[in-house]
Design an enzyme around this catalytic site. Structure first.
Site, short mmCIF file in Angstrom:
data_model
loop_
_atom_site.label_atom_id
_atom_site.label_comp_id
_atom_site.label_asym_id
_atom_site.label_seq_id
_atom_site.Cartn_x
_atom_site.Cartn_y
_atom_site.Cartn_z
NE ARG A 140 -11.60 1.90 0.07
CZ ARG A 140 -10.64 1.23 -0.36
NH1 ARG A 140 -9.32 1.36 0.49
NH2 ARG A 140 -10.33 1.09 -1.48
NE ARG A 144 -9.93 7.61 8.43
CZ ARG A 144 -10.98 7.27 8.49
NH1 ARG A 144 -12.13 7.62 8.73
NH2 ARG A 144 -11.00 5.82 8.82
CB CYS A 153 8.70 5.25 -4.07
SG CYS A 153 6.86 4.97 -4.28
CE LYS A 382 -5.65 2.15 6.31
NZ LYS A 382 -5.75 2.49 5.05
C1 PLP Z 1 -5.56 3.95 5.12
C2 PLP Z 1 -6.42 4.71 4.30
C3 PLP Z 1 -7.04 5.95 5.14
C4 PLP Z 1 -6.59 6.43 6.01
O1 PLP Z 1 -7.23 5.70 7.06
P1 PLP Z 1 -6.81 5.72 8.78
O2 PLP Z 1 -7.25 4.58 9.41
O3 PLP Z 1 -7.35 6.97 9.06
O4 PLP Z 1 -5.39 5.96 9.05
C5 PLP Z 1 -7.99 6.99 4.01
N1 PLP Z 1 -8.41 6.38 2.84
C6 PLP Z 1 -7.73 5.45 2.31
C7 PLP Z 1 -8.33 5.06 0.92
C8 PLP Z 1 -6.91 4.54 2.99
O5 PLP Z 1 -6.38 3.35 2.30
S1 SF4 Z 2 4.89 0.60 -0.53
FE1 SF4 Z 2 5.13 2.90 -0.61
S2 SF4 Z 2 7.54 3.31 -0.80
FE2 SF4 Z 2 7.04 1.14 -1.37
S3 SF4 Z 2 6.68 1.10 -3.77
FE3 SF4 Z 2 4.65 1.27 -2.59
S4 SF4 Z 2 3.87 3.63 -2.60
FE4 SF4 Z 2 6.46 3.32 -2.82
#
Ligand code: PLP
Ligand code: SF4
Length: 469
Positions: A140, A144, A153, A382
């Site tokens: 996205r 990253r 989990c 975010k």
């Molecule tokens: C949260 C997230 C990230 C990492 O975001 P940061 O703000 O760098 O922690 C990367 N890709 C996706 C799809 C996410 O949801």
């Molecule tokens: S929030 Fe994290 S630990 Fe909880 S079910 Fe979803 S992926 Fe698993």
């Protein structure tokens, strides 16, 4: 001042205090004779995980009423997430008052508390599938990507944003399968290798706690060997729900720290991102586990989800942040709950979340204060919860933009209907009035105007009224 926060004004900033060293699990009838060594054995924790209300009843016995168990069963019928509770969590829940217990609230739904879903709720609220070039890899942001290596989990959370994939199928949801799979991993690794702009990879799921040690090493080393990958984060809720694994599953912990070491030699950062939501999740076992990781130089950050009756009051949230800091875990993000099905009783409004942030910030150093964020519904990423383009506290609609992620697009969040006036709640049930409320909000955020005058793609990503369940 907001009345719900008035009563929770901390008299003094809470201290981390001492973490319990009691044999707390021995209060559970089935585990009265379970020794510390047995309880802290990670294999015993795995073998005794609870997957349904029947086993729960057997383990906790007369601590809970038959009515409560029936209430859980009614809740599960509508939940998009399956149940999995670690014995550690079961031992920490106050079963004499399970309705108000902040840990129970996160993991076990009860039918009597369920509220109708907000019309904005979808099965994949932040549209991870829509931003996935290959199965289980969400790309996205420019630099990253999120690599979902598994779909299991150590516990299953009611509020999981990934209910489209994580855990086993439920009565209402057939899941997308993202299991450990060579071909899928290879396709994702090939994509990461080809995209030289990808510097930062989040290895998540599911949860890397459930990966075998050799998988941790394979995935870690494969990523470290890609030149342009500079940072790796292993995401796991494990420390919050089964901390003893770090102490007793030495093969797993050694695999993790060997990847951290290899990264350090390459001057690349390998960190752990974990997920504590309440101070009661932290015990002496957690403290020992976190000391071990700190001794090995592992950087640990925390993401929490803000939930009503769990950590939405100032005293609890400030204490959580302080306890994490005490354990050298850096509070990173505090998320407002995503628009997930079946969790309306847990969601907080943007207004209440802003107020919470106002009180937490300043109670501890800025570098130990999480950023309060909203993961923009539909895939904007975010966003600082304060950064809305428009927020109508009457309709509960907030509108965000994400110029560095999806230029021109607008993203909407909706406060829980419970927090709105009766006539507005009524309006939400009527498709015509609903569309009008949305239109007004988008226009106030500048959406319509921009698209009309500059002919760019300003539009609302969310399709009002779409419900995927
Ligand atoms: C949260 C997230 C990230 C990492 O975001 P940061 O703000 O760098 O922690 C990367 N890709 C996706 C799809 C996410 O949801
Ligand atoms: S929030 Fe994290 S630990 Fe909880 S079910 Fe979803 S992926 Fe698993």
């Amino acid at each position: 001042m907001h009345p719900s926060l008035m009563k929770s004004i901390p008299v003094a900033v809470p201290s981390a205090g001492k973490f319990t060293r009691d044999l707390f699990w021995q209060a559970i009838p089935a585990w009265r004779d379970v020794s510390e060594n047995t309880f802290c054995d990670s294999i015993w924790q795995e073998q005794n995980a609870i997957h349904n209300s029947f086993t729960l009843k057997k383990i906790v016995g007369d601590l809970v009423s038959r009515d409560f168990i029936e209430d859980v069963e009614a809740g599960l019928l509508r939940a998009p997430m399956a149940v999995r509770l670690s014995p550690y969590l079961v031992g920490l829940i106050n079963w004499s008052n399970p309705y108000d217990d902040p840990l129970r609230r996160q993991f076990l739904p009860v039918g009597s508390a369920l509220e109708p879903d907000h019309p904005f709720v979808t099965l994949d609220p932040v549209n991870e599938l829509g931003d996935s070039p290959t199965p289980g890899l969400t790309h996205r942001y420019h630099d990253r990507a999120l690599f979902l290596v598994t779909d299991v989990c150590p516990v299953y959370c009611r509020f999981c944003t990934r209910s489209y994939a994580v855990g086993t199928d439920t009565p209402g949801v057939t899941k997308v399968s993202l299991g450990v799979n060579d071909n899928r991993w290879e396709a994702a690794l090939r994509y990461i290798t080809e995209r030289v702009e990808l510097e930062d990879i989040i290895v998540s799921g599911g949860d890397v706690y459930r990966l075998r040690p050799e998988h941790i090493q394979t995935i870690g080393n494969r990523l470290l060997n890609i030149d342009h990958v500079r940072r790796i984060r292993f995401a796991t809720k494990g420390p919050a729900v089964q901390p003893m694994k770090i102490l007793t599953d030495t093969a797993w912990t050694n695999a993790l720290s060997s990847v951290v070491e290899s990264g350090r030699k390459l001057r690349k950062e390998v960190s752990v991102h974990t997920h504590f939501n309440h101070p009661r999740e932290i015990t002496g076992i957690t403290e020992d586990a976190m000391h071990l990781l700190f001794d090995r130089g592992v950087i640990v950050r925390n993401l929490s989800v803000i939930m009503r009756g769990v950590n939405d009051d100032v005293a609890t949230h400030s204490k959580l942040v302080r306890c994490l800091t005490h354990l050298n875990i850096r509070p990173y993000y505090a998320y407002i709950s995503d628009l997930v099905s079946g969790i309306e009783d847990l969601r907080t409004s943007v207004a209440d979340t802003l107020m919470l942030e106002k009180w937490v910030r300043g109670s501890i150093s800025g570098h130990n204060t999480p950023t309060f964020v909203l993961d923009a519904p539909g895939g904007g990423g975010k966003r600082d919860i304060h950064s809305y383009e428009h927020y109508d506290r009457e309709t509960g609609i907030s509108v965000y933009s994400a110029p560095s992620v999806k230029p021109g697009a607008l993203f909407m969040y909706g406060d829980p209907l419970r927090t709105l006036a009766p006539e507005i709640r009524q309006a939400w049930t009527d498709p015509v009035q609903r569309s009008e409320m949305i239109r007004v909000a988008i226009e106030a955020a500048g959406g319509m105007k921009r698209s009309a005058t500059t002919n760019n793609t300003a539009e609302c990503k969310h399709q009002p009224g779409v419900q995927n369940h």
